[in-house]
Write a protein that holds these residues in place. Structure first.
Motif, PDB file in Angstrom:
ATOM      1  N   SER A  30       0.814  -1.215   0.000  1.00 55.61           N
ATOM      2  CA  SER A  30       0.000   0.000   0.000  1.00 55.61           C
ATOM      3  C   SER A  30       0.849   1.267   0.000  1.00 55.61           C
ATOM      4  O   SER A  30       0.409   2.297  -0.497  1.00 55.61           O
ATOM      5  N   ALA A  31       2.044   1.203   0.519  1.00 59.03           N
ATOM      6  CA  ALA A  31       2.878   2.402   0.661  1.00 59.03           C
ATOM      7  C   ALA A  31       3.878   2.574  -0.470  1.00 59.03           C
ATOM      8  O   ALA A  31       4.598   3.571  -0.503  1.00 59.03           O
ATOM      9  N   ASN A  32       3.916   1.612  -1.380  1.00 56.27           N
ATOM     10  CA  ASN A  32       4.942   1.636  -2.415  1.00 56.27           C
ATOM     11  C   ASN A  32       4.360   1.381  -3.795  1.00 56.27           C
ATOM     12  O   ASN A  32       3.291   0.772  -3.925  1.00 56.27           O
ATOM     13  N   THR A  52       0.576   0.905  -8.473  1.00 59.05           N
ATOM     14  CA  THR A  52       0.704   1.838  -7.362  1.00 59.05           C
ATOM     15  C   THR A  52      -0.191   1.420  -6.197  1.00 59.05           C
ATOM     16  O   THR A  52      -1.051   0.539  -6.339  1.00 59.05           O
ATOM     17  N   GLY A  53      -0.038   2.117  -5.085  1.00 59.25           N
ATOM     18  CA  GLY A  53      -0.899   1.843  -3.945  1.00 59.25           C
ATOM     19  C   GLY A  53      -2.369   2.076  -4.269  1.00 59.25           C
ATOM     20  O   GLY A  53      -3.240   1.393  -3.733  1.00 59.25           O
ATOM     21  N   ARG A  98       9.143   0.661  -4.254  1.00 60.29           N
ATOM     22  CA  ARG A  98       9.704   1.818  -3.578  1.00 60.29           C
ATOM     23  C   ARG A  98       8.629   2.902  -3.551  1.00 60.29           C
ATOM     24  O   ARG A  98       7.678   2.854  -4.322  1.00 60.29           O
ATOM     25  N   PRO A  99       8.789   3.884  -2.683  1.00 63.18           N
ATOM     26  CA  PRO A  99       7.775   4.951  -2.622  1.00 63.18           C
ATOM     27  C   PRO A  99       7.668   5.693  -3.954  1.00 63.18           C
ATOM     28  O   PRO A  99       8.642   5.792  -4.702  1.00 63.18           O
ATOM     29  N   GLN A 100       6.483   6.216  -4.236  1.00 63.02           N
ATOM     30  CA  GLN A 100       6.252   6.895  -5.511  1.00 63.02           C
ATOM     31  C   GLN A 100       7.168   8.101  -5.672  1.00 63.02           C
ATOM     32  O   GLN A 100       7.565   8.428  -6.791  1.00 63.02           O
ATOM     33  N   GLN A 101       7.525   8.737  -4.580  1.00 56.18           N
ATOM     34  CA  GLN A 101       8.399   9.905  -4.661  1.00 56.18           C
ATOM     35  C   GLN A 101       9.869   9.528  -4.680  1.00 56.18           C
ATOM     36  O   GLN A 101      10.743  10.408  -4.687  1.00 56.18           O
ATOM     37  N   GLY A 103      13.169   6.800  -3.302  1.00 53.20           N
ATOM     38  CA  GLY A 103      13.723   6.409  -2.019  1.00 53.20           C
ATOM     39  C   GLY A 103      14.215   4.983  -2.049  1.00 53.20           C
ATOM     40  O   GLY A 103      14.406   4.389  -3.106  1.00 53.20           O
ATOM     41  N   ALA A 106      11.774  -1.256  -0.962  1.00 47.72           N
ATOM     42  CA  ALA A 106      10.969  -1.719   0.161  1.00 47.72           C
ATOM     43  C   ALA A 106      11.561  -2.956   0.820  1.00 47.72           C
ATOM     44  O   ALA A 106      11.309  -3.216   2.001  1.00 47.72           O
TER      45      ALA A 106
END
Length: 119
Positions: A30-32, A52-53, A98-101, A103, A106
């Motif tokens: 959900s977060a990535n 995406t999430g 990985r996060p959408q922005q 980083g 995961a």
């Protein structure tokens, strides 16, 4: 730390189908932006499909119309349904996110699952 395990690969003739599974040891979906990646011998690891999430999908041009990415958040599992397979789909397939922005990844990269498509 969350880990991922890929499975479902194998040897299949051109035109055949396979479904890969990616099981995560924790909730990272959900977060990535989660994706399936593949790496052929001597080549870099490339993104094949992503989700995406919020459920938005993205596919590499080479697999559009043939591959489908889905996930089951309750089971911490992601799938890649592959049909009309071609010899050029031969590779080790990995999952990660990985996060959408941007980083860190995961999870550490898993062992992957080998897909071999014979002519």
């Amino acid at each position: 730390q969350v880990h991922v395990v890929e499975s479902g690969g194998g040897l299949v003739q051109a035109g055949g189908s396979l479904t890969l599974s990616c099981v995560a040891s924790g909730n990272i979906f959900s977060a990535n932006v989660m994706g399936w990646y593949r790496q052929a011998p001597g080549k870099q690891r490339d993104l094949v499909a992503a989700i995406t999430g919020g459920g938005s999908l993205n596919y590499a041009d080479s697999v559009k119309g043939r591959f489908t990415i889905t996930r089951d958040n309750a089971k911490n599992t992601m799938y890649l349904q592959m049909s009309s397979l071609k010899p050029e789909d031969t590779a080790v397939y990995y999952c990660n996110g990985r996060p959408q922005q941007g980083g860190d990844w995961a999870a550490p990269w898993g062992q992957g699952t080998q897909v071999t498509v014979s002519p």
